[in-house]
Write an enzyme that holds these catalytic residues in place. Structure first.
Site, PDB file in Angstrom:
ATOM      1  N   THR A  13      89.758  31.452   5.383  1.00 35.65           N
ATOM      2  CA  THR A  13      90.576  32.588   5.805  1.00 35.65           C
ATOM      3  C   THR A  13      91.412  32.179   7.019  1.00 35.65           C
ATOM      4  OG1 THR A  13      88.959  33.580   7.319  1.00 35.65           O
ATOM      5  CG2 THR A  13      88.798  34.168   4.977  1.00 35.65           C
ATOM      6  N   GLY A  14      92.533  32.880   7.219  1.00 36.53           N
ATOM      7  CA  GLY A  14      93.434  32.503   8.298  1.00 36.53           C
ATOM      8  C   GLY A  14      94.044  31.132   8.079  1.00 36.53           C
ATOM      9  N   ALA A  15      94.364  30.814   6.808  1.00 37.82           N
ATOM     10  CA  ALA A  15      94.782  29.456   6.442  1.00 37.82           C
ATOM     11  C   ALA A  15      96.272  29.207   6.604  1.00 37.82           C
ATOM     12  CB  ALA A  15      94.369  29.165   4.997  1.00 37.82           C
ATOM     13  N   SER A  16      97.051  30.193   7.044  1.00 39.41           N
ATOM     14  CA  SER A  16      98.502  30.024   7.071  1.00 39.41           C
ATOM     15  C   SER A  16      99.011  29.286   8.299  1.00 39.41           C
ATOM     16  CB  SER A  16      99.191  31.388   6.969  1.00 39.41           C
ATOM     17  OG  SER A  16      98.839  32.211   8.063  1.00 39.41           O
ATOM     18  N   SER A  17      98.190  29.113   9.323  1.00 35.03           N
ATOM     19  CA  SER A  17      98.638  28.400  10.520  1.00 35.03           C
ATOM     20  C   SER A  17      97.430  27.941  11.313  1.00 35.03           C
ATOM     21  CB  SER A  17      99.529  29.302  11.393  1.00 35.03           C
ATOM     22  OG  SER A  17      98.792  30.387  11.927  1.00 35.03           O
ATOM     23  N   GLY A  18      97.683  27.160  12.346  1.00 32.18           N
ATOM     24  CA  GLY A  18      96.667  26.787  13.308  1.00 32.18           C
ATOM     25  C   GLY A  18      95.465  26.076  12.713  1.00 32.18           C
ATOM     26  N   ILE A  19      94.284  26.457  13.177  1.00 27.95           N
ATOM     27  CA  ILE A  19      93.037  25.822  12.747  1.00 27.95           C
ATOM     28  C   ILE A  19      92.846  25.950  11.240  1.00 27.95           C
ATOM     29  CG2 ILE A  19      90.520  26.014  12.866  1.00 27.95           C
ATOM     30  CD1 ILE A  19      90.868  26.748  15.849  1.00 27.95           C
ATOM     31  N   SER A 143      84.341  30.717  19.463  1.00 28.37           N
ATOM     32  CA  SER A 143      85.160  30.179  20.552  1.00 28.37           C
ATOM     33  C   SER A 143      84.271  29.921  21.757  1.00 28.37           C
ATOM     34  CB  SER A 143      86.255  31.182  20.938  1.00 28.37           C
ATOM     35  OG  SER A 143      86.885  30.823  22.148  1.00 28.37           O
ATOM     36  N   TYR A 156      89.081  40.190  22.233  1.00 28.17           N
ATOM     37  CA  TYR A 156      88.896  38.891  21.584  1.00 28.17           C
ATOM     38  C   TYR A 156      87.545  38.287  21.983  1.00 28.17           C
ATOM     39  CZ  TYR A 156      89.977  34.015  20.305  1.00 28.17           C
ATOM     40  OH  TYR A 156      89.966  32.739  19.781  1.00 28.17           O
TER      41      TYR A 156
END
Length: 321
Positions: A13-19, A143, A156
């Site tokens: 998940t969250g695969a469109s940018s960054g980590i 984090s 966050y």
């Protein structure tokens, strides 16, 4: 025994940018079968094409992790398309900068819904299939602030603390269920060079930036890939993180004062005022789709700092990545 990456079906998940994007490409190098999830369809398709060029099978699935129905559909897509689900990487996250009293409650809730309930939805979607198979690996990206705390990003930070609690508690339930081949791993990155700071909501009036020292998202991706074949309960990414954890353990009062000052001075570009913005908290942003946010300064660490980090790791029992 965990399945090798080249024969694993992996959801990120969250695969469109960054980590998330870096992790997709890291798995693609080893020819995994990937289901890539995020809110941004165009960016997801780009990542999927890059993964396929590296020899992987990659499917882009538009997913909003705040909706449990979306996440359940993502898990079903893996089973229906490939017959199994081996690894689920919970990574989607949004961030928000503001003093605690100045956060709009709608934005506060949205951060928690994305960062925590998104992970809860992912775990609830993946674990039934893992139990049916008798094996699987849930990897939760938390984090360093999920251990140390941090001012200005309280929603966050709360979510990242809670992710560690989720992981710890799930491991205990799996122990009671005698499920030794189902793993729950937590990743604790330090300050990482991604576009999350460009994406973040910001109500401070001050332009944000990644706090130094900054590490490459590829380091996190490599750590995540390592957990697939060698699961560990928790791993830290970023040498300086070990020093922070040691200071937090040995001198919490001093550490909190130091951390507060460092964040106030080092997490903002005070020469750049910033208008208030919701960032990508409520709606995806179409720009900043790369791995990097251009925050990384390739100056490395001195040998003294590296030696201190290794010593800190030994004292608090955390593996080096």
């Amino acid at each position: 025994m965990p399945r090798p990456i080249h024969s694993s079906v992996i959801v990120i998940t969250g695969a469109s940018s960054g980590i998330g994007r870096a992790t997709a490409l890291e798995f693609a190098k080893q020819r995994a079968t990937l289901l890539l999830a995020a809110r941004r369809e165009n960016a997801l398709r780009e990542v999927a094409q890059e993964c396929e060029q590296l020899g992987a099978t990659a499917v882009a699935v538009r997913t909003d992790v705040t909706f449990e129905s979306d996440v359940q559909a993502l898990a079903r897509r893996a089973i229906e398309s490939f017959g199994r689900l081996d690894v689920w990487v919970n990574n989607a996250a949004v961030s928000l900068f503001a003093r605690f009293e100045n956060v709009r409650m709608e934005a506060f809730r949205r951060v928690i819904e994305t960062n925590l309930f998104g992970y809860i939805h992912g775990a609830r979607a993946a674990l039934p299939y893992f139990r049916e198979q008798g094996n699987g690996n849930l990897i939760n990206v938390s984090s360093v602030v999920g251990v140390t705390g941090q001012p200005y990003t309280i929603p966050y930070t709360i979510s990242k603390y809670a992710i560690r609690g989720l992981s710890d508690s799930l491991r205990m339930e799996l122990y009671l269920d005698h499920a030794p081949d189902i793993h729950v791993c937590t990743v604790l990155p330090g300050s990482i060079d991604t576009p999350i700071f460009q994406h973040a909501a910001n109500y401070t009036g001050r332009q944000t930036k990644a706090m130094t020292p900054v590490y490459s998202a590829r380091e996190v991706a490599e750590a995540i890939a390592g957990l697939v074949e060698r699961p560990q309960r928790e791993i830290v990414v970023g040498q300086a993180v070990y020093l922070a954890l040691l200071q937090k353990t040995l001198a919490p009062d001093v550490f909190e004062h130091m951390m507060a000052t460092q964040v106030d001075k080092n997490h903002f570009q005070d020469y750049k005022p910033a208008p208030h913005t919701d960032g990508n908290v409520f709606e995806a942003m179409e720009d900043y789709t790369g791995i990097s946010g251009n925050w990384l300064v390739e100056d490395g660490m001195t040998q003294d700092i590296w030696d201190m980090a290794k010593e800190a790791a030994q004292k608090i029992g955390l593996p080096m990545s």
